[in-house]
Enzyme design. Structure first.
Site, short mmCIF file in Angstrom:
data_model
loop_
_atom_site.label_atom_id
_atom_site.label_comp_id
_atom_site.label_asym_id
_atom_site.label_seq_id
_atom_site.Cartn_x
_atom_site.Cartn_y
_atom_site.Cartn_z
CG ASP A 3 31.62 44.13 40.70
OD1 ASP A 3 31.21 43.17 41.75
OD2 ASP A 3 32.24 43.47 39.62
CG ASP A 45 38.39 35.00 41.28
OD1 ASP A 45 37.06 34.58 41.37
OD2 ASP A 45 38.99 35.76 41.78
#
Length: 345
Positions: free
Chosen positions: A8, A129
């Protein structure tokens, strides 16, 4: 099952978040490229990358990092975070990115997803998500009233083949994936499901592989050292062990002393049985059948760890041995000492 080690990026740095909270971002590695190269060395074929800045703003400030990794690492790059236009997709795909993930767009602009799938097919994945089963968007900053299964079915109808599902409450916690929600998703759609969030260790990888998910994204577990990537890749794709031969030698070693107890042979099914039961199973070449060590004698071998060698063609199994390992009554089958070197030689 494919293992997707994760990188990330926020402000150009490799970071991890806790439950998607941007205020918890902390650096976990110095160089994105060096991190990706270490994944490649461990046997990975893919790297999952997220542009956290892009997820919040839609800008592509970190694009040079992703393109460098696609060009230099030898890994296929799966990229998400702030990809909201065809122009952005065209840019990334024309510069070596293998798969792009659409997140908030799936909820707010399904027409864009449909157009993207029509142009790029299986190179498009949708990231779903969720918090308490409800879809979150805009870098997880906005929780909606849309159930994750409802959105998944909409994406399947559009033609999406890959869904990456993250239970935000598990992300970065090492508490384990949400197996129940993953199973419900697998039953609801025919898409390939990639699990994200909560993976801690090898038992989690084994459980996901047994559940039949297409892939597993691993981030914090790799950086914190609770998951060995090379071992996870082999465990997720045990067929790699049997590409040269259907049977591989398995050296059994006493965990507490290091004493070698026996040598037997495993195929993919006996390895699976060993993983499922926690005791050793082998394939008998003479009897042409599976056998569970200790099933008749009561001298079971309780598995402590299983390791593959550098060539993926031999297994080392460390066990807690009950009683004798050898049918003769000897603790080890290797009791016929033939020669001992003189001291000093």
């Amino acid at each position: 099952m494919i293992i997707f080690p994760a990188i990330d990026i926020k402000d150009g740095r490799c970071v991890r978040l806790y439950k998607g909270d941007f205020s918890t971002a902390h650096q976990v590695a110095d160089s994105p490229l060096e991190t990706a190269l270490s994944f490649k060395e461990a046997g990975a074929e893919w790297v999952h990358m997220v542009d956290l800045d892009g997820a919040k703003t839609g800008a592509q400030a970190n694009a040079p990092i992703f393109l460098e990794i696609a060009k230099k690492s030898g890994l296929k790059v799966e990229l998400g975070g702030g990809i909201r236009t065809m122009e952005t997709l065209d840019f990334y795909f024309s510069h070596g990115i293998s798969r792009c993930i659409l997140g908030s767009s799936a909820l707010k602009n399904p027409a864009f997803v449909k157009e993207a799938v029509a142009r790029y097919g299986e190179r498009i994945a949708v990231g779903i998500d969720a918090v308490n089963g409800m879809v979150a968007a805009e870098g997880w900053l906005e929780v909606t009233a849309v159930p994750y299964l409802e959105l998944a079915k909409q994406m399947e109808n559009i033609g999406v083949k890959f869904i990456i599902f993250t239970d935000i409450s598990r992300d970065g916690t090492l508490e384990g994936p949400n197996f129940e929600q993953l199973k419900a998703l697998q039953q609801a759609v025919s898409c390939h499901v990639i699990a994200s969030g909560g993976v801690r260790d090898l038992p989690h990888i084994h459980a996901l592989a047994e559940q039949g998910v297409y892939g597993a994204i691993c981030g914090k577990s790799l950086y914190s050292g609770t998951l060995p990537l090379a071992g996870a890749i082999i465990l997720a794709e045990t067929n790699r062990l049997f590409q040269k031969n259907a049977l591989v030698p398995a050296i059994v070693q006493e965990e507490s002393t290091g004493e070698v107890l026996m040598l037997a042979y495993m195929n993919e099914e006996s390895l699976r049985r060993s993983l499922d039961t926690g005791t050793t199973w082998f394939w008998s070449r003479s009897r042409q059948e599976y056998w569970n060590k200790g099933a008749t004698s009561g001298h079971y071998q309780h598995i402590c760890s299983i390791s593959a060698d550098c060539d993926n063609d031999t297994l080392l199994i460390r066990v807690r041995q009950e009683g004798a390992a050898c049918h003769t009554g000897s603790h080890s089958c290797f009791y016929k000492t033939m020669w001992i070197a003189k001291r000093g030689l």
